[in-house]
Design a protein around this motif. Structure first.
Motif, PDB file in Angstrom:
ATOM      1  N   ARG A   1     114.926 103.996  66.251  1.00  0.00           N
ATOM      2  CA  ARG A   1     115.870 103.950  67.323  1.00  0.00           C
ATOM      3  C   ARG A   1     117.193 105.019  66.800  1.00  0.00           C
ATOM      4  NH1 ARG A   1     118.096  98.487  70.130  1.00  0.00           N
ATOM      5  NH2 ARG A   1     118.959  97.977  68.360  1.00  0.00           N
ATOM      6  N   GLU A   2     117.397 104.903  65.469  1.00  0.00           N
ATOM      7  CA  GLU A   2     118.671 105.774  65.202  1.00  0.00           C
ATOM      8  C   GLU A   2     118.168 107.078  65.360  1.00  0.00           C
ATOM      9  OE1 GLU A   2     121.428 106.341  61.463  1.00  0.00           O
ATOM     10  OE2 GLU A   2     119.893 104.938  61.226  1.00  0.00           O
ATOM     11  N   ALA A   3     116.895 107.416  65.077  1.00  0.00           N
ATOM     12  CA  ALA A   3     116.443 108.740  65.010  1.00  0.00           C
ATOM     13  C   ALA A   3     116.594 109.298  66.473  1.00  0.00           C
ATOM     14  CB  ALA A   3     114.961 109.014  64.415  1.00  0.00           C
ATOM     15  N   GLU A   4     116.064 108.664  67.290  1.00  0.00           N
ATOM     16  CA  GLU A   4     115.909 109.059  68.823  1.00  0.00           C
ATOM     17  C   GLU A   4     117.469 109.053  69.324  1.00  0.00           C
ATOM     18  OE1 GLU A   4     114.726 109.762  72.758  1.00  0.00           O
ATOM     19  OE2 GLU A   4     113.518 109.652  70.717  1.00  0.00           O
ATOM     20  N   LEU A   5     118.270 108.454  69.064  1.00  0.00           N
ATOM     21  CA  LEU A   5     119.764 108.614  69.299  1.00  0.00           C
ATOM     22  C   LEU A   5     120.377 109.626  68.951  1.00  0.00           C
ATOM     23  CD1 LEU A   5     122.233 107.383  70.900  1.00  0.00           C
ATOM     24  CD2 LEU A   5     122.697 106.028  68.948  1.00  0.00           C
ATOM     25  N   LEU A   6     120.170 110.059  67.577  1.00  0.00           N
ATOM     26  CA  LEU A   6     120.840 111.113  66.921  1.00  0.00           C
ATOM     27  C   LEU A   6     120.164 112.220  67.511  1.00  0.00           C
ATOM     28  CD1 LEU A   6     120.956 110.123  63.111  1.00  0.00           C
ATOM     29  CD2 LEU A   6     122.870 110.451  64.677  1.00  0.00           C
ATOM     30  N   SER A   7     118.869 112.375  67.961  1.00  0.00           N
ATOM     31  CA  SER A   7     118.215 113.337  68.613  1.00  0.00           C
ATOM     32  C   SER A   7     118.977 113.953  69.737  1.00  0.00           C
ATOM     33  CB  SER A   7     116.719 113.343  68.571  1.00  0.00           C
ATOM     34  OG  SER A   7     116.267 112.264  69.526  1.00  0.00           O
TER      35      SER A   7
ATOM     36  N   PRO B   1     129.261 118.892  67.250  1.00  0.00           N
ATOM     37  CA  PRO B   1     129.645 119.383  66.012  1.00  0.00           C
ATOM     38  C   PRO B   1     130.053 118.289  65.131  1.00  0.00           C
ATOM     39  CG  PRO B   1     131.164 120.281  67.327  1.00  0.00           C
ATOM     40  CD  PRO B   1     129.833 119.766  68.202  1.00  0.00           C
ATOM     41  N   GLY B   2     130.860 117.021  65.653  1.00  0.00           N
ATOM     42  CA  GLY B   2     131.307 116.122  64.860  1.00  0.00           C
ATOM     43  C   GLY B   2     130.344 115.061  64.867  1.00  0.00           C
ATOM     44  N   VAL B   3     128.933 115.100  65.136  1.00  0.00           N
ATOM     45  CA  VAL B   3     127.856 114.105  64.721  1.00  0.00           C
ATOM     46  C   VAL B   3     126.985 114.874  63.873  1.00  0.00           C
ATOM     47  CG1 VAL B   3     126.226 112.748  65.817  1.00  0.00           C
ATOM     48  CG2 VAL B   3     128.222 113.183  66.964  1.00  0.00           C
ATOM     49  N   PRO B   4     126.732 114.130  62.743  1.00  0.00           N
ATOM     50  CA  PRO B   4     125.431 114.695  61.773  1.00  0.00           C
ATOM     51  C   PRO B   4     124.217 114.902  62.502  1.00  0.00           C
ATOM     52  CG  PRO B   4     126.713 113.019  60.653  1.00  0.00           C
ATOM     53  CD  PRO B   4     127.246 113.010  62.237  1.00  0.00           C
ATOM     54  N   ARG B   5     123.667 116.355  62.267  1.00  0.00           N
ATOM     55  CA  ARG B   5     122.358 116.688  62.931  1.00  0.00           C
ATOM     56  C   ARG B   5     121.162 115.949  62.297  1.00  0.00           C
ATOM     57  NH1 ARG B   5     124.926 121.643  61.344  1.00  0.00           N
ATOM     58  NH2 ARG B   5     122.838 121.788  60.199  1.00  0.00           N
ATOM     59  N   LEU B   6     120.176 115.429  62.929  1.00  0.00           N
ATOM     60  CA  LEU B   6     119.039 115.015  62.347  1.00  0.00           C
ATOM     61  C   LEU B   6     118.093 116.049  61.948  1.00  0.00           C
ATOM     62  CD1 LEU B   6     117.203 112.381  61.924  1.00  0.00           C
ATOM     63  CD2 LEU B   6     116.298 112.773  64.392  1.00  0.00           C
ATOM     64  N   LEU B   7     117.819 116.271  60.948  1.00  0.00           N
ATOM     65  CA  LEU B   7     116.868 117.164  60.397  1.00  0.00           C
ATOM     66  C   LEU B   7     115.606 117.186  60.224  1.00  0.00           C
ATOM     67  CD1 LEU B   7     119.528 118.555  57.657  1.00  0.00           C
ATOM     68  CD2 LEU B   7     119.172 119.443  60.084  1.00  0.00           C
ATOM     69  N   GLY B   8     115.042 115.884  60.016  1.00  0.00           N
ATOM     70  CA  GLY B   8     113.812 115.511  59.949  1.00  0.00           C
ATOM     71  C   GLY B   8     113.788 113.859  59.758  1.00  0.00           C
TER      72      GLY B   8
ATOM     73  N   ASP C   1     126.973 107.037  60.743  1.00  0.00           N
ATOM     74  CA  ASP C   1     126.268 106.196  60.974  1.00  0.00           C
ATOM     75  C   ASP C   1     125.912 105.541  62.074  1.00  0.00           C
ATOM     76  OD1 ASP C   1     124.929 103.488  60.277  1.00  0.00           O
ATOM     77  OD2 ASP C   1     126.686 102.863  59.028  1.00  0.00           O
ATOM     78  N   PHE C   2     124.851 105.939  62.770  1.00  0.00           N
ATOM     79  CA  PHE C   2     124.436 105.337  64.068  1.00  0.00           C
ATOM     80  C   PHE C   2     123.371 104.368  64.112  1.00  0.00           C
ATOM     81  CE2 PHE C   2     126.925 109.244  65.045  1.00  0.00           C
ATOM     82  CZ  PHE C   2     127.099 108.907  66.510  1.00  0.00           C
TER      83      PHE C   2
END
Length: 456
Positions: free
Chosen positions: A61-67, A72-79, A160-161
């Motif tokens: 769920r966290e990965a889906e939200l980050l994607s 620029p103020g939210v860390p990018r999901l890289l993998g 921290d999402f």
């Protein structure tokens, strides 16, 4: 690698194409490592967040939200990937995110002279990141100072999402409240919890207005160095149901704030959700105020107003915290009795956990998916204490006070309890959890001896 634990991967450990450089910290559900991608000549550091428990759906769920969030103020999901360990070949999911250098918000304010103009800019940047989260149908659900990093140039990152969700996401647990930190919760969330504690009601439907209220709490704490009172008095559950609250001191009575900054703080803390405004509206208004404010906005906030009585600068909590606080004298007999009770129900073996260094209200996963991971930073977060807690007993404990319970206590299963209003399960060693909250029993103080003995 079968003998390795998620919390203790040594430098050099490989997880897919990522190599661990060192440990950064851990929370209830996740461990964060500094890592880098293999096969690169000049690899950039990344934050690798590994699940402490196998098959943890919170990470999906966290990965889906980050994607979904591009800001620029939210860390990018890289993998993302899974790490397999043990003879059972248990699969622990992990996320790889942009590494962010910076200080947590309140720590940054301690080390930099804060002015109203700077506070407006910091809050506006946070609101912009929150706006991007809400624009994609997401909710952060744990806005607080520990989840904001300020970079060397003053840039703000919303971190921290793990407690977040998005519109249409399936809940992962059945608690009344979404995950989060108690002191930052909105009046609506706390009243829902209070009014439905004894029912099997559907969970509270969190909204963007809850995030905005938490932003207001964070702004109040940033500018005054204390928290506003809890939005609703939860100690009345099971008694008369009245909505008694401590009086919130206007922030300008605590520190010399610019009028525009104070108006934004009070707006975000409005009781009515629609009066708070959206994150985007607030960001635009705070940006304009920072650009046009007069010289008063450059006055440092470090000096408290001398007219404020000393008592208003104390943390506004009516019940004891687990660490770093002084328990009210009236609760000392209960505290002493609690140690006796706990020693009879739990094998302590001399291993009382040290106090936590985390002073931001204590993140706890209440209900859905609480991933309490540290903000990704070069600043390590100290390990948390043991979080072992006890199930609520089906009947009163030996020596426990019985109903009718006073207003500041709650009647549960025939005994009187005090709720730890700023904490949520997992509660910690020696505490009892029930319906998404943490409690300790009220013990009947021993009767004084009636014999007339005197020391010689």
């Amino acid at each position: 690698m079968d003998e390795l634990l998620p919390e203790a991967l040594p430098p050099g450990t490989l997880l897919g194409s990522w190599r661990v450089d060192g440990w950064a910290g851990f929370g209830t559900y996740g461990v964060v490592y500094r890592a880098h991608r293999t096969g690169r000549l000049f690899p950039q550091p990344v934050a690798l967040k590994l699940a402490r428990y196998p098959h943890d759906a919170r990470f999906d769920r966290e990965a889906e939200l980050l994607s979904r969030i591009q800001h620029p103020g939210v860390p990018r999901l890289l993998g993302r990937g899974t790490w397999t360990r043990g003879p059972r070949r248990e699969r622990h999911p992990y996320l790889v995110m942009q590494w962010v250098e910076g200080l947590r918000l309140y720590k940054w304010a301690e080390e930099h002279p804060l002015t109203s103009r700077q506070a407006l800019r910091l809050l506006a940047q946070t609101a912009r990141a929150l706006e991007a989260t809400h624009a994609c149908g997401g909710l952060h659900r744990d806005i607080k100072g520990d989840n904001i990093l300020v970079g060397p140039e003053g840039q703000v990152f919303l971190m921290d999402f793990g407690c977040g969700t998005w519109e249409g996401a399936a809940p992962l647990t059945d608690g009344l409240l979404a995950p989060g930190t108690r002191i930052y919760r909105s009046p609506q969330a706390l009243r829902f919890y209070r009014d439905h504690l004894r029912s099997n009601n559907s969970p509270y439907p969190a909204t963007p207005a809850d995030d905005v209220y938490a932003l207001g709490v964070m702004a109040y704490r940033l500018c005054t160095e204390i928290y506003p009172p809890l939005a609703t008095n939860l100690s009345v559950v099971g008694n008369d149901g009245r909505d008694a609250q401590e009086v919130r001191v206007p922030p300008s009575q605590l520190k010399p704030l610019a009028p525009s900054l104070e108006s934004f703080i009070l707006r975000m803390l409005c009781d009515t959700p629609q009066d708070r405004g959206s994150a985007g509206e607030l960001a635009a208004a705070m940006e304009a105020a920072a650009a046009t404010a007069g010289a008063e906005a450059d006055e440092p906030l470090g000096t408290s107003r001398s007219a404020v009585p000393p008592e208003v600068t104390r943390p506004p909590t009516a019940v004891p915290r687990r660490s770093g606080g002084i328990w009210p004298a009236a609760l000392l007999p209960s505290a002493a009795g609690l140690l006796i009770l706990v020693s009879g129900h739990l094998k302590l073996e001399g291993r009382w956990a040290p106090s936590s260094s985390l002073s931001d209200g204590g993140t706890g996963g209440v209900a859905d998916a609480a991933v309490e991971a540290i903000p990704v930073s070069s600043v390590p977060r100290e390990p948390e204490p043991s979080r072992l807690s006890l199930d609520m007993p089906k009947e009163p404990l030996p020596g426990q006070s019985r109903p009718p319970c006073p207003r500041n206590q709650i009647s549960i299963r025939g005994g009187c309890w005090v709720e730890i209003a700023q904490d949520s399960p997992p509660c910690g060693e020696g505490y009892y959890h029930w319906k998404g909250a943490c409690y300790f029993p009220v013990v009947v103080p021993p009767r004084p001896s009636t014999s007339d003995k005197h020391e010689n």
